[in-house]
Structure formats: C-alpha cells, structure tokens
Design a protein around this motif. Sequence first.
Motif, short mmCIF file in Angstrom:
data_model
loop_
_atom_site.label_atom_id
_atom_site.label_comp_id
_atom_site.label_asym_id
_atom_site.label_seq_id
_atom_site.Cartn_x
_atom_site.Cartn_y
_atom_site.Cartn_z
N CYS A 29 0.85 -1.20 0.00
CA CYS A 29 0.00 0.00 0.00
C CYS A 29 0.88 1.25 0.00
O CYS A 29 0.64 2.22 -0.74
CB CYS A 29 -0.93 0.01 1.21
SG CYS A 29 -2.33 -1.12 1.03
N HIS A 30 1.94 1.22 0.82
CA HIS A 30 2.86 2.36 0.89
C HIS A 30 3.58 2.55 -0.45
O HIS A 30 3.70 3.67 -0.97
CB HIS A 30 3.85 2.14 2.03
CG HIS A 30 4.87 3.23 2.15
ND1 HIS A 30 4.56 4.48 2.63
CD2 HIS A 30 6.18 3.25 1.81
CE1 HIS A 30 5.64 5.24 2.59
NE2 HIS A 30 6.64 4.51 2.10
N LEU A 31 4.06 1.45 -1.05
CA LEU A 31 4.80 1.52 -2.32
C LEU A 31 3.97 2.17 -3.43
O LEU A 31 4.51 2.88 -4.27
CB LEU A 31 5.23 0.11 -2.77
CG LEU A 31 6.43 -0.52 -2.08
CD1 LEU A 31 6.57 -2.00 -2.48
CD2 LEU A 31 7.71 0.24 -2.43
N VAL A 32 2.65 1.91 -3.43
CA VAL A 32 1.81 2.46 -4.52
C VAL A 32 1.07 3.73 -4.08
O VAL A 32 0.23 4.24 -4.82
CB VAL A 32 0.82 1.42 -5.08
CG1 VAL A 32 1.56 0.23 -5.65
CG2 VAL A 32 -0.22 0.98 -4.04
N GLY A 33 1.39 4.23 -2.88
CA GLY A 33 0.81 5.51 -2.45
C GLY A 33 -0.66 5.44 -2.08
O GLY A 33 -1.38 6.44 -2.25
N ALA A 34 -1.12 4.30 -1.58
CA ALA A 34 -2.54 4.18 -1.20
C ALA A 34 -2.85 5.10 -0.01
O ALA A 34 -2.08 5.15 0.94
CB ALA A 34 -2.86 2.74 -0.83
N PRO A 35 -3.99 5.80 -0.08
CA PRO A 35 -4.38 6.63 1.07
C PRO A 35 -4.72 5.76 2.28
O PRO A 35 -5.01 4.57 2.14
CB PRO A 35 -5.64 7.37 0.58
CG PRO A 35 -5.73 7.12 -0.88
CD PRO A 35 -4.97 5.87 -1.17
N ARG A 36 -4.72 6.38 3.47
CA ARG A 36 -5.11 5.64 4.69
C ARG A 36 -6.52 5.10 4.54
O ARG A 36 -7.36 5.72 3.88
CB ARG A 36 -5.07 6.57 5.90
CG ARG A 36 -3.67 6.80 6.44
CD ARG A 36 -3.69 7.91 7.47
NE ARG A 36 -4.39 7.49 8.69
CZ ARG A 36 -3.82 6.84 9.69
NH1 ARG A 36 -2.54 6.55 9.64
NH2 ARG A 36 -4.52 6.50 10.75
N GLY A 37 -6.78 3.94 5.13
CA GLY A 37 -8.14 3.37 5.09
C GLY A 37 -8.36 2.45 3.90
O GLY A 37 -9.45 1.91 3.74
N TYR A 38 -7.34 2.28 3.08
CA TYR A 38 -7.48 1.35 1.95
C TYR A 38 -6.79 0.03 2.26
O TYR A 38 -5.74 0.01 2.91
CB TYR A 38 -6.88 1.96 0.67
CG TYR A 38 -7.85 2.90 0.01
CD1 TYR A 38 -8.65 2.49 -1.05
CD2 TYR A 38 -8.01 4.20 0.49
CE1 TYR A 38 -9.57 3.33 -1.62
CE2 TYR A 38 -8.94 5.06 -0.08
CZ TYR A 38 -9.71 4.62 -1.14
OH TYR A 38 -10.63 5.46 -1.69
#
Length: 163
Positions: free
Chosen positions: A123-132
């Motif tokens: 999630c961090h690597l692809v820049g996912a917002p919090r809550g995803y």
Amino acid sequence: MDAIEVLKTRRSVRAYRSDPVPKETIEDIIDCGRLAATAVNIQPWEFVVVTSPELLRSIAHATDYGKFIAEAPVCVVILCQETKYYLEDGSAATENILLAARAHGLGSCWVAGDKKAYASQICHLVGAPRGYKLISLIPIGYPAESPEPPKRPLSDVLHWEKY
Ligand SMILES: Cc1cc2nc3c(=O)[nH]c(=O)nc-3n(C[C@H](O)[C@H](O)[C@H](O)COP(=O)(O)O)c2cc1C
C-alpha cells in the motif's frame, strides 16, 4: 473466445513474454474490473496499474509467493476502501480482471494481498491513502507457459437439492 470458454480455460500464468501490453487493452481489462458485482453498489475499489520495472521488482520482492511479478510487464494492484464487504467486492473485481485478461489472450495470476503481512508495505509503495486495504496483485502479460493444474470433477462438487 466466448464467455464460457474464457471461464473454463482461465488458469494462473506465472511466466510471461516480455512483449508490452497495449495501454487500451489494460484500460479495457480495468473497465471489466470496475463493473464487477459489489454490495449495495458501493464500488469501493481503486486500480493501480504498475509498469515501472523498478516498482514491479519492489512489489515482487515484498511478497512471499509473488516473486514472478518482477518479470511481468504489468501488475494491477487492487485496493479497496475498508467497507463492510470490501473483500467480497475486491475479489469480484479481481476475478473479472483475470477473466478479461484471458479474453484478451493474456495470462495473469491472483497474488494474495488481503491479510498478508506485506499488505501495508505494498500500500505504501503504490501511495494508497489511509483506510485502503490491499486486495490482490495481478501480474499480466502474454503467456510463456500453459499450466494445467488438476481440477476436481463436476461430479464431485455438484449436489442437487442437498449436499
Ligand atoms: C485468494 C487467492 C490468493 C492467491 N495467492 C497466490 C499467490 O500469492 N501466489 C500465486 O502464485 N498464486 C496465488 N493464487 C493462485 C492460486 O494458486 C491458483 O488459483 C490455484 O492454484 C488454482 O490454479 P488456477 O488459477 O490455474 O486454476 C491465489 C489465488 C487466490 C484465489
């Protein structure tokens, strides 16, 4: 290929040719994902298409059973907002994408996301917002193998009226 043939011949492909996959083909595959069934039509999904070799390698390295993602020309990262039925919704979108890839003559594989220890890293690597939540990773490419895993016969799994 008609729909039933696509459904019956899809198999997980983990080796891909290096040929690039046209952008319009990827867009059509994602379009099939966004049209999946979803509880109360909430559509909690987002689809991140990764083609950068460096990012593909980082994602592959983070997984346990998805190292082959590094060799794929494309990987679709499916994220869902954490709603009540996020996993069912995201799984429906994942299956649609696997089938659409097959219909386009491409190979793909569902690589686990949800509940995996590496989910937050990806999630961090692809820049996912919090809550995803990470649902799945789907490497896609022209197939370089034709696996034939054993399947339980219809007569084993089909029960009329009662188990
Ligand atoms: C929830 C889920 C998670 C999976 N995770 C992985 C995975 O991490 N790595 C992998 O190589 N295959 C993974 N697969 C693919 C299965 O191994 C594959 O679907 C199964 O062996 C049956 O083969 P088939 O897809 O060719 O019919 C996953 C499939 C599902 C449904």
